[in-house]
Design a protein around this motif. Structure first.
Motif, PDB file in Angstrom:
ATOM      1  N   GLU A 211      -5.939  60.790  20.221  1.00  0.00           N
ATOM      2  CA  GLU A 211      -5.587  61.762  21.255  1.00  0.00           C
ATOM      3  C   GLU A 211      -6.816  62.371  21.919  1.00  0.00           C
ATOM      4  OE1 GLU A 211      -2.888  63.689  23.638  1.00  0.00           O
ATOM      5  OE2 GLU A 211      -2.252  62.495  21.916  1.00  0.00           O
ATOM      6  N   ALA A 212      -7.771  62.810  21.140  1.00  0.00           N
ATOM      7  CA  ALA A 212      -8.945  63.480  21.704  1.00  0.00           C
ATOM      8  C   ALA A 212      -9.761  62.535  22.569  1.00  0.00           C
ATOM      9  CB  ALA A 212      -9.812  64.047  20.574  1.00  0.00           C
ATOM     10  N   THR A 213      -9.964  61.303  22.099  1.00  0.00           N
ATOM     11  CA  THR A 213     -10.740  60.332  22.885  1.00  0.00           C
ATOM     12  C   THR A 213     -10.030  59.997  24.189  1.00  0.00           C
ATOM     13  OG1 THR A 213     -11.669  59.389  20.850  1.00  0.00           O
ATOM     14  CG2 THR A 213     -11.792  58.059  22.850  1.00  0.00           C
ATOM     15  N   ALA A 214      -8.722  59.774  24.133  1.00  0.00           N
ATOM     16  CA  ALA A 214      -7.970  59.438  25.335  1.00  0.00           C
ATOM     17  C   ALA A 214      -8.013  60.578  26.343  1.00  0.00           C
ATOM     18  CB  ALA A 214      -6.529  59.099  24.970  1.00  0.00           C
ATOM     19  N   ARG A 215      -7.856  61.828  25.874  1.00  0.00           N
ATOM     20  CA  ARG A 215      -7.898  62.969  26.802  1.00  0.00           C
ATOM     21  C   ARG A 215      -9.287  63.088  27.434  1.00  0.00           C
ATOM     22  NH1 ARG A 215      -4.234  67.276  26.952  1.00  0.00           N
ATOM     23  NH2 ARG A 215      -2.195  66.522  26.269  1.00  0.00           N
ATOM     24  N   ARG A 216     -10.326  62.845  26.657  1.00  0.00           N
ATOM     25  CA  ARG A 216     -11.678  62.945  27.194  1.00  0.00           C
ATOM     26  C   ARG A 216     -11.950  61.849  28.217  1.00  0.00           C
ATOM     27  NH1 ARG A 216     -13.897  62.820  22.760  1.00  0.00           N
ATOM     28  NH2 ARG A 216     -14.571  60.637  22.645  1.00  0.00           N
ATOM     29  N   GLN A 217     -11.419  60.656  27.968  1.00  0.00           N
ATOM     30  CA  GLN A 217     -11.669  59.534  28.875  1.00  0.00           C
ATOM     31  C   GLN A 217     -10.814  59.585  30.135  1.00  0.00           C
ATOM     32  OE1 GLN A 217     -12.770  56.076  25.553  1.00  0.00           O
ATOM     33  NE2 GLN A 217     -10.699  56.258  26.340  1.00  0.00           N
ATOM     34  N   PHE A 218      -9.544  59.927  29.978  1.00  0.00           N
ATOM     35  CA  PHE A 218      -8.605  59.769  31.087  1.00  0.00           C
ATOM     36  C   PHE A 218      -8.040  61.074  31.623  1.00  0.00           C
ATOM     37  CE2 PHE A 218      -7.755  56.062  28.125  1.00  0.00           C
ATOM     38  CZ  PHE A 218      -8.615  55.196  28.778  1.00  0.00           C
ATOM     39  N   GLY A 219      -8.114  62.155  30.837  1.00  0.00           N
ATOM     40  CA  GLY A 219      -7.440  63.378  31.243  1.00  0.00           C
ATOM     41  C   GLY A 219      -5.931  63.239  31.061  1.00  0.00           C
ATOM     42  N   LEU A 220      -5.190  64.245  31.526  1.00  0.00           N
ATOM     43  CA  LEU A 220      -3.732  64.213  31.444  1.00  0.00           C
ATOM     44  C   LEU A 220      -3.205  63.538  32.711  1.00  0.00           C
ATOM     45  CD1 LEU A 220      -1.129  65.003  30.018  1.00  0.00           C
ATOM     46  CD2 LEU A 220      -1.238  67.220  31.168  1.00  0.00           C
ATOM     47  N   THR A 221      -2.622  62.349  32.568  1.00  0.00           N
ATOM     48  CA  THR A 221      -2.219  61.564  33.746  1.00  0.00           C
ATOM     49  C   THR A 221      -0.709  61.504  33.962  1.00  0.00           C
ATOM     50  OG1 THR A 221      -2.279  59.552  32.393  1.00  0.00           O
ATOM     51  CG2 THR A 221      -4.272  60.110  33.648  1.00  0.00           C
ATOM     52  N   ALA A 222       0.093  61.819  32.946  1.00  0.00           N
ATOM     53  CA  ALA A 222       1.553  61.779  33.100  1.00  0.00           C
ATOM     54  C   ALA A 222       2.199  62.605  32.002  1.00  0.00           C
ATOM     55  CB  ALA A 222       2.078  60.350  33.066  1.00  0.00           C
ATOM     56  N   ILE A 223       3.409  63.050  32.286  1.00  0.00           N
ATOM     57  CA  ILE A 223       4.202  63.789  31.305  1.00  0.00           C
ATOM     58  C   ILE A 223       5.605  63.205  31.314  1.00  0.00           C
ATOM     59  CG2 ILE A 223       5.140  66.027  30.622  1.00  0.00           C
ATOM     60  CD1 ILE A 223       2.802  67.321  32.126  1.00  0.00           C
ATOM     61  N   SER A 224       6.124  62.890  30.142  1.00  0.00           N
ATOM     62  CA  SER A 224       7.467  62.335  30.023  1.00  0.00           C
ATOM     63  C   SER A 224       8.396  63.394  29.444  1.00  0.00           C
ATOM     64  CB  SER A 224       7.470  61.101  29.120  1.00  0.00           C
ATOM     65  OG  SER A 224       6.595  60.119  29.623  1.00  0.00           O
ATOM     66  N   LEU A 225       9.536  63.547  30.067  1.00  0.00           N
ATOM     67  CA  LEU A 225      10.557  64.471  29.577  1.00  0.00           C
ATOM     68  C   LEU A 225      11.710  63.672  28.997  1.00  0.00           C
ATOM     69  CD1 LEU A 225      10.713  67.084  32.495  1.00  0.00           C
ATOM     70  CD2 LEU A 225       9.269  67.096  30.456  1.00  0.00           C
ATOM     71  N   ALA A 226      12.061  63.981  27.764  1.00  0.00           N
ATOM     72  CA  ALA A 226      13.211  63.338  27.122  1.00  0.00           C
ATOM     73  C   ALA A 226      14.440  64.211  27.311  1.00  0.00           C
ATOM     74  CB  ALA A 226      12.935  63.118  25.644  1.00  0.00           C
ATOM     75  N   ALA A 227      15.601  63.572  27.365  1.00  0.00           N
ATOM     76  CA  ALA A 227      16.871  64.278  27.511  1.00  0.00           C
ATOM     77  C   ALA A 227      17.808  63.865  26.391  1.00  0.00           C
ATOM     78  CB  ALA A 227      17.490  63.976  28.876  1.00  0.00           C
ATOM     79  N   THR A 228      18.908  64.554  26.295  1.00  0.00           N
ATOM     80  CA  THR A 228      19.896  64.233  25.278  1.00  0.00           C
ATOM     81  C   THR A 228      20.365  62.806  25.459  1.00  0.00           C
ATOM     82  OG1 THR A 228      20.628  66.522  25.295  1.00  0.00           O
ATOM     83  CG2 THR A 228      22.105  64.908  24.272  1.00  0.00           C
ATOM     84  N   PRO A 229      20.446  62.020  24.371  1.00  0.00           N
ATOM     85  CA  PRO A 229      20.929  60.634  24.502  1.00  0.00           C
ATOM     86  C   PRO A 229      22.262  60.582  25.230  1.00  0.00           C
ATOM     87  CG  PRO A 229      20.084  61.021  22.293  1.00  0.00           C
ATOM     88  CD  PRO A 229      20.091  62.356  22.970  1.00  0.00           C
ATOM     89  N   GLY A 230      22.386  59.637  26.146  1.00  0.00           N
ATOM     90  CA  GLY A 230      23.615  59.499  26.919  1.00  0.00           C
ATOM     91  C   GLY A 230      23.600  60.256  28.230  1.00  0.00           C
ATOM     92  N   THR A 231      22.497  60.968  28.498  1.00  0.00           N
ATOM     93  CA  THR A 231      22.412  61.687  29.773  1.00  0.00           C
ATOM     94  C   THR A 231      22.436  60.697  30.925  1.00  0.00           C
ATOM     95  OG1 THR A 231      21.122  63.458  28.775  1.00  0.00           O
ATOM     96  CG2 THR A 231      21.014  63.247  31.174  1.00  0.00           C
ATOM     97  N   GLY A 232      23.347  60.945  31.864  1.00  0.00           N
ATOM     98  CA  GLY A 232      23.492  60.036  32.988  1.00  0.00           C
ATOM     99  C   GLY A 232      22.549  60.359  34.126  1.00  0.00           C
ATOM    100  N   GLN A 233      22.771  59.682  35.269  1.00  0.00           N
ATOM    101  CA  GLN A 233      21.899  59.869  36.430  1.00  0.00           C
ATOM    102  C   GLN A 233      21.928  61.301  36.926  1.00  0.00           C
ATOM    103  OE1 GLN A 233      22.650  57.112  39.592  1.00  0.00           O
ATOM    104  NE2 GLN A 233      21.218  58.068  40.998  1.00  0.00           N
TER     105      GLN A 233
END
Length: 837
Positions: A211-233
């Protein structure tokens, strides 16, 4: 016994005719079969390729309902890795969103893996480095471990299993990776299961850092949000809308459904492009096959004139004869379609093996049962055969019973005169269009003009066949004696037949010629541009999708023999408002020597923080001189130098965040360029960087065109092969029609070798006519196309064209072997007594 129903009789008659003349219909059936196979194979392979790309790019991790990334217009932060990044505080703010059951911060960027042979592994476009985010059990749920453990320290990485297999690496090995243009050795501590990652599915290499090496090399490039299983469109859209409210203006939220739809659209466009390219070659093959079919049916209707006449005498109408001939064509086309489909499936299997999509990362089995491909095969096979046979069928039905009792019905002089006039008109129009379009950049119109020219030559070929025979009669008589005279007269005897056979060869060879000249000219232009863009003895540049590291220039400068080194960074000088002057950031201390600049006034030593040097041409056009104000800077020097450096020079400190070096320019000590190049390669030891002199740069620029030319020539050679089948059919029919003539020649003293040589010479004359016309049409079209491209100089690939010409001649000789052998082995007494004359 009652008569068979009319539909059955309509099929039975052509079937009997096909059985009686099976050998004569074999070649046109084979030509159509090859065309059908090409179309079917293209459709099946294209469908598989499209599905593979869609599955690969549409892959979204199962724990992701919404993805947050920097927007397309976001700027890279100062001191970063040159890529836009997200605020590190965003994940905590997003955790409180209604409907969000989990938040994953992602740090990723381009990362390349070298195999045991020192070359890069996997698709360069899709190779990526990511952060390994272990959960409470010590494993990352997005990248389950297949072997070993996850990375814990800066010198450790984990790879996806497929990359490790391709690279030849095992857990515990020291491997070489390239990040941000810099190569480093790290320890491989684990193998990952990354089948759900879109980049791996697309053939890329996935490298996981702690984690530390990746953050130092690339910074924060994306964030993924999870939802309740079965969540539709609808639920995804609500979560994305909620996230968008707390996001800054330079970030955007995309739902899983939107990501998959975008991937599907991109996959469809890529798949359609591949299929369309293959179908364009298939259309050429079908066009040539159509010539062979038309010529075969024309010869057969002429040879069977007495048979058709007898049908007319006993009561058959013109419509009956027309239906008979078209029925034969439909049966030939149907048989070719039925047999061409499985051959097309085999061809699709071969293309899948030779040109794997996504480097084989996503294996989509070919679907051999495809309704669209089956309908296309039937429509193409039957349609091409029926259309090609229609004119010969009409001609057979039009002949009166008494006139058809003769063994041959030659074209009337008036008909040939009308054809010659039309051919001259169309050929002249094509030539005029090419001349007119030589000053325009419209390649599509040039292609149309080339097609018009070729169509005119096809119409004019009978007259040209007669003319070529008249020209070659004398030389061939002196070379081959009476055999040469007989070959010429035989070729001139049926100019339409000779023309149709030669036209099939002309199309294939014409397209190969046009492709060869066009590709070679573009290759030559690329070589010249690459050599011209070299502003010094050597350059260090990155492979596609890679970068030159910030510290590369310092390492190169320490190499013995490198007298002057400077990185070049494309940037701009603001002039106020939305205007800016394109500039190149360089090292002021070394740029003049490294890039061979001639200073007209001033010095680069004064570039400093607020100085700018401008080319003399730019200074003259804008009225600038040393001391003039350019935006927030002042002109400190004017110079003359390579165009590659642009109109202005600024110091490296003026480069904006995110702007990385385009290349490293190196001036080598006198006579040491090659040695310095090798030392730089050894020093950098970076498979993602190219160290080139002018010759290296030219070869690298030309390589893609050489591959393209070989591929196009291989595909178009199928058309030439089908044209050769036409020569075989024509010569076989000629032997059949001239049985008595051959017998008479044998009776008066010509031996078997002489008979065979006459057939071979006639075959060569037909091939020569097609080759000359193909070379002429292809050359004219290609030269016009090259003339429309600024800076392009025509290049005639003599070895390539000579090889194509020799191959055509060789095919002509091979095509005549069986007919010549048959003619030579005809029994003399039987031949003299034959009824065909």
């Amino acid at each position: 016994m009652p008569a068979a129903p009319r539909p059955l009789r309509a099929v039975a008659r052509p079937l009997r005719s096909l059985r009686a003349h099976a050998s004569r219909f074999a070649l046109p059936a084979l030509a159509v079969l090859l065309g059908v196979a090409f179309v079917t194979g293209s459709l099946l392979y294209g469908e598989s390729a499209r599905t593979a790309v869609e599955r690969a790019r549409g892959t979204v991790p199962p724990d992701t309902a919404v993805t947050i990334t920097p927007s397309s217009d976001a700027e890279a932060p100062a001191g970063g890795n040159g890529k836009p990044q997200l605020d590190a505080r965003l994940p905590e703010r997003l955790r409180a969103l209604p409907g969000a059951t989990g938040v994953r911060a992602t740090a990723e960027g381009s990362t390349f893996v070298a195999g045991t042979d020192g070359t890069l592994v996997g698709s360069r476009m899709d190779s990526v480095g990511v952060n390994y985010a272990p959960g409470r059990n010590g494993s990352d749920p997005r990248y389950p471990l297949a072997e070993g453990r996850g990375p814990h320290a800066a010198g450790e990485v984990a790879l996806d299993r497929r990359t490790a297999e391709r690279a030849g690496h095992r857990v515990g090995d020291r491997i070489r990776v390239v990040v941000d243009g810099d190569a480093r050795d790290v320890r491989l501590v684990g193998l990952l299961t990354a089948d759900d990652d879109a980049r791996v599915a697309s053939g890329g290499a996935l490298t996981a850092f702690d984690e530390a090496t990746a953050r130092r090399q690339f910074g924060l490039t994306a964030i993924s949000l999870a939802a309740t299983p079965g969540t539709g469109q609808a639920g995804e859209e609500r979560l994305a809308a909620g996230a968008q409210k707390v996001l800054p203006r330079d970030a955007e939220a995309v739902t899983r459904t939107e990501a998959r739809a975008t991937a599907a659209a991109e996959a469809g466009a890529e798949g359609d492009k591949t299929t369309g390219l293959l179908l364009s070659f298939a259309s050429v093959v079908l066009l040539v096959a159509g010539f062979l079919v038309a010529n075969t049916f024309a010869m057969l209707t002429a040879a069977r004139a007495r048979e058709h006449a007898l049908l007319r005498v006993v009561g058959a109408t013109r419509a009956h004869v027309l239906r008979l001939v078209l029925g034969e064509a439909l049966l030939v086309g149907t048989a070719a379609s039925v047999l061409g489909y499985p051959l097309g499936a085999a061809l699709a299997t071969a293309m899948k093996a030779w040109f794997p999509v996504n480097e084989g990362a996503v294996d989509v089995p070919l679907s051999f049962v495809s309704l669209p491909a089956g309908l296309a095969a039937l429509a193409v096979g039957v349609g091409v055969t029926a259309l090609a046979a229609y004119v010969p069928a009409r001609r057979a039905a039009r002949v009166s019973p008494m006139a058809a009792l003769r063994t041959d019905v030659p074209a009337t002089p008036a008909a040939l005169r009308r054809r010659n006039v039309l051919g001259c008109a169309v050929t002249g129009l094509g030539a005029l269009l090419l001349w007119y379009l030589s000053d325009t950049p419209d390649l599509d119109m040039v292609t149309v003009a080339g097609a018009v020219l070729m169509a005119g030559l096809i119409i004019l070929t009978p007259w040209l066949a007669v003319g070529l025979g008249a020209v070659l009669r004398g030389p061939l008589r002196r070379i081959a004696g009476v055999r040469g005279t007989l070959a010429v007269e035989n070729a001139r005897r049926s100019p339409r037949r000779t023309a149709a056979t030669a036209s099939a060869l002309m199309i294939g060879l014409g397209l190969i010629t046009a492709a060869g000249i066009g590709t070679s000219s573009l290759s030559g232009m690329a070589e010249r541009d690459a050599a011209r863009e070299m502003v010094s003895d050597l350059r260090v540049t990155a492979v596609d999708f890679a970068e030159v590291g910030d510290g590369t220039a310092r390492r190169v400068a320490r190499v013995p023999g490198a007298e002057a080194v400077t990185p070049t960074v494309s940037t701009g000088v603001p002039l106020g408002g939305d205007r800016e002057l394109a500039a190149t950031a360089v090292d002021p201390r070394t740029a003049a020597r490294a890039a061979d600049l001639t200073l007209i006034d001033g010095t680069l030593d004064r570039l400093g923080r607020h100085g700018v040097a401008v080319s003399q041409e730019e200074a003259d056009s804008r009225g600038w001189k040393v001391g003039s104000k350019v935006g927030e800077r002042r002109v400190v020097a004017t110079y003359e130098g390579p165009e590659r450096l642009g109109s202005a020079l600024v110091p490296l400190t003026a480069a904006r965040p995110g702007e990385r070096p385009d290349e490293i320019v190196v001036r080598a000590a006198s006579g040491q360029a090659e040695a310095v190049r090798d030392r730089i390669r050894d020093t950098l030891d970076n498979p993602a960087l190219l160290v080139q002199d002018r010759a290296d740069a030219a070869r690298e620029a030309a390589r893609p065109y050489e591959t393209l030319l070989n591929l196009v020539s291989a595909l178009l050679s199928i058309a030439v092969l089908i044209g050769t089948l036409g020569v075989v059919g024509t010569m076989a029919m000629a032997v059949h029609e001239r049985t008595r003539e051959i017998g008479v020649l044998r009776a008066i003293g010509m031996d078997r070798r002489g008979i065979a040589s006459v057939i071979r010479l006639e075959s060569l004359l037909i091939c020569a006519l097609g080759a000359v016309l193909g070379l002429a049409a292809g050359t004219a079209t290609a030269l016009t196309a090259v003339a429309t491209q600024p800076g392009a100089t025509p290049v005639i690939p003599w070895p390539h064209l000579t090889l194509a010409l020799l191959a055509t001649v060789a095919l002509g000789v091979l095509a005549s072997l069986l007919p010549a052998r048959r003619a030579a082995n005809l029994p003399v007494l039987n031949a003299v007594g034959a009824e065909n004359a």
